[in-house]
Write a protein that holds these residues in place. Structure first.
Motif, short mmCIF file in Angstrom:
data_model
loop_
_atom_site.label_atom_id
_atom_site.label_comp_id
_atom_site.label_asym_id
_atom_site.label_seq_id
_atom_site.Cartn_x
_atom_site.Cartn_y
_atom_site.Cartn_z
N ASN A 2 0.81 -1.21 0.00
CA ASN A 2 0.00 0.00 0.00
C ASN A 2 0.85 1.27 0.00
O ASN A 2 0.33 2.36 0.10
N ASP A 62 2.54 2.91 -2.23
CA ASP A 62 2.49 3.91 -3.30
C ASP A 62 1.10 4.00 -3.91
O ASP A 62 0.93 4.38 -5.05
N SER A 63 0.09 3.62 -3.12
CA SER A 63 -1.27 3.57 -3.66
C SER A 63 -1.67 4.93 -4.22
O SER A 63 -1.39 5.98 -3.65
N ASP A 95 -4.73 7.14 -6.80
CA ASP A 95 -6.10 7.17 -7.28
C ASP A 95 -6.20 6.29 -8.52
O ASP A 95 -5.52 6.53 -9.53
N LEU A 96 -7.04 5.27 -8.45
CA LEU A 96 -7.15 4.35 -9.58
C LEU A 96 -7.73 5.02 -10.81
O LEU A 96 -7.73 4.44 -11.89
N MET A 99 -3.45 5.00 -14.71
CA MET A 99 -4.36 3.85 -14.64
C MET A 99 -5.37 3.86 -15.77
O MET A 99 -5.73 2.80 -16.31
N PRO A 105 4.13 4.76 -9.56
CA PRO A 105 3.58 4.00 -8.44
C PRO A 105 3.70 2.50 -8.77
O PRO A 105 2.74 1.88 -9.24
N SER A 164 1.13 -0.38 -7.69
CA SER A 164 -0.18 -0.23 -8.34
C SER A 164 -0.12 -0.64 -9.81
O SER A 164 -1.06 -1.24 -10.34
N ALA A 198 0.31 -4.49 -10.32
CA ALA A 198 -0.93 -5.20 -10.00
C ALA A 198 -1.94 -5.14 -11.15
O ALA A 198 -2.92 -5.89 -11.15
N HIS A 199 -1.70 -4.29 -12.14
CA HIS A 199 -2.67 -4.11 -13.23
C HIS A 199 -2.56 -5.24 -14.24
O HIS A 199 -1.47 -5.67 -14.61
N GLU A 213 8.04 -8.18 -5.49
CA GLU A 213 6.77 -7.65 -6.00
C GLU A 213 6.46 -8.25 -7.37
O GLU A 213 5.31 -8.61 -7.65
#
Length: 481
Positions: free
Chosen positions: A254, A256-257, A259-260, A265, A351, A354, A357-358, A375
């Protein structure tokens, strides 16, 4: 009898070390209700990411953060910086003294049970000894690299580098190989991590490593399914190696979380699954203009979609972190940004978690920092290795040769903090690595997927890392008896 234990954590400056340390602390608090933790925070004044990260944390009822003065840490000149850790003894003693006195004032307060030290802070073992408590190391790199550090120090102290009794710094540009107990394959000295290639630095590392043998245990951010050979090597006969507890992967997922709905993004949402290669080189990773152009040519010719985190190098006279470019056209080939519209995107700071994870991300050109390596495994994203500094050349060797979980772009690449002795990797070599990374029938992708599943299972109840963490907790609590 009071059986509440207080641990003092001392992480090295930098959000990578601090974030990982805090995640370990959270795990311990979750697993054992009678453990409390105080984190002594030392940070560089210029490190805004650490400030942002710390502001996102809050002291709970069993975890607190004590900020040590940092007036003397104005810049990051490694040769001056790491030896200056000795000067922190007084600050740490004062902080722990206050902690101990406040605990003794209350009958039910926890008792000091040990120090958990970053590998760069082994001089703090002396402070722990003064309080009559054991020290542990939290080793934030691989078990394989821990093995190299222990082996290199033992060789140095025995004066047995080779038959001619040469020092390890003299082997750096030779074709020789080292037989390292934590590795199956011979280790080529041309990929020795940068600190071992310079006498002053290697002396610092040897002294740090000698102290490893004085601690009660070493907690390693790895797991037996990933590095079984390396981890088993620590119990294969060499003396003076403390118990090793592989408890990883410990990840700050979490940290570097974003705004999605951000521009990054939204762009990724428009790309097909597994179609995009991410290029990201860590908080200190940057390239000079000639190398930037070679990367750009390789990306354009490869035909693959890409997301490229491009940072401006720090001044040669400074050791500050890279910054974002005010104008990317100043460094990229003429017309490049126009030609890649719809296919690629060049950004500044990334980030990374994030993005990895995409579902659009299919490959990761990485500097091979150990956190980034874990990671990439966690998110099933195969890596192409492009190490820069610290122990990253070793990590690249381990991932490509030892474990078969990555492809190589340039394993012996290195960029010193001074910017000197920098080689140029040509676009053809970069393009070749990217194509191998992103090809459809990719055996490495299958192996990374299998390892990802193991990495997630190992931390669940009954998993090897879950069990190993329990053994470490038992050891800590035994200090109260």
């Amino acid at each position: 009898m009071n059986n509440r234990a207080e641990l003092v954590f001392i992480p090295a400056p930098g959000v990578g070390h601090l974030g990982c340390t805090v995640e370990l602390a959270k795990l311990l608090l979750h697993r054992h209700q009678r453990i409390s933790i105080t984190v002594l925070v030392m940070k560089l004044p210029s490190d805004s990411k650490v400030n942002t990260y710390l502001n996102s944390l809050s002291s709970g009822d069993r975890i607190s953060f004590l900020h040590l003065p940092n007036d003397d840490l104005q810049g990051f000149n490694p040769k001056k910086f790491f030896p200056s850790f000795i000067e922190c003894h007084k600050l740490v003693k004062e902080a722990v003294s206050k902690l101990v006195h406040s605990e003794s004032a209350s009958h039910d307060s926890p008792r000091l049970a040990g120090f958990v030290l970053d590998l760069f802070y082994t001089s703090m073992i002396d402070v722990a000894d003064e309080y009559g408590v054991p020290s542990y190391i939290f080793f934030t790199s691989s078990a394989g690299y821990l093995g190299l550090m222990l082996h290199a120090q033992a060789l140095y102290d025995e004066a047995l580098y080779d038959e001619q009794n040469r020092q390890i710094t003299e082997l750096k540009d030779s074709d020789s190989e080292l037989e390292v107990p934590s590795l199956i394959n011979p280790f080529p000295t041309r990929v020795l991590p940068s600190p071992y290639r310079e006498k002053d630095w290697s002396m610092i590392l040897f002294e740090l490593t000698r102290r490893f043998r004085r601690v009660k245990g070493i907690v390693v951010n790895s797991f037996i399914e990933l590095e079984s050979y390396a981890i088993n090597s620590f119990s294969n006969g060499e003396t003076n190696i403390p118990p090793v507890y592989p408890v990883g992967p410990i990840l700050n997922l979490n940290g570097d979380s974003i705004d999605l709905g951000s521009e990054i993004m939204e762009w990724l949402d428009d790309q097909p699954p597994l179609s995009v290669v991410l290029l990201c080189f860590g908080s200190m990773g940057s390239f000079d203009e000639d190398q930037v152009k070679e990367i750009a040519y390789a990306l354009e010719h490869s035909g693959y979609r890409f997301l490229w985190s491009l940072r401006q190098p720090q001044s040669k006279s400074q050791f500050d972190a890279p910054s974002d470019y005010a104008n990317l056209t100043d460094v990229l080939p003429e017309g490049f940004l126009d030609r890649i519209v719809g296919v690629g995107k060049v950004i500044g700071w990334a980030p990374q978690v994030s993005i990895l994870a995409h579902e659009a991300i299919g490959g990761f050109v990485s500097h091979c920092g150990w956190n980034s390596t874990l990671e990439s495994i966690w998110f099933e994203v195969p890596m192409a290795t492009w190490p820069m500094y610290a122990e990253q050349q070793f990590n690249a060797f381990e991932m490509v040769i030892e474990l078969g979980l990555a492809v190589e772009i340039k394993m012996d690449y290195r960029k010193e903090f001074s910017g000197e002795n920098q080689m140029i990797v040509k676009s053809r070599e970069i393009e070749k690595g990217i194509k191998k990374l992103m090809e459809d029938d990719n055996e490495i992708r299958k192996r990374v997927k299998e390892m990802s599943e193991k990495s997630r299972k190992t931390i669940l109840e009954g998993g090897s890392s879950f069990t190993s963490l329990g053994c470490f907790i038992d050891d800590v609590m035994s200090n109260l008896s």
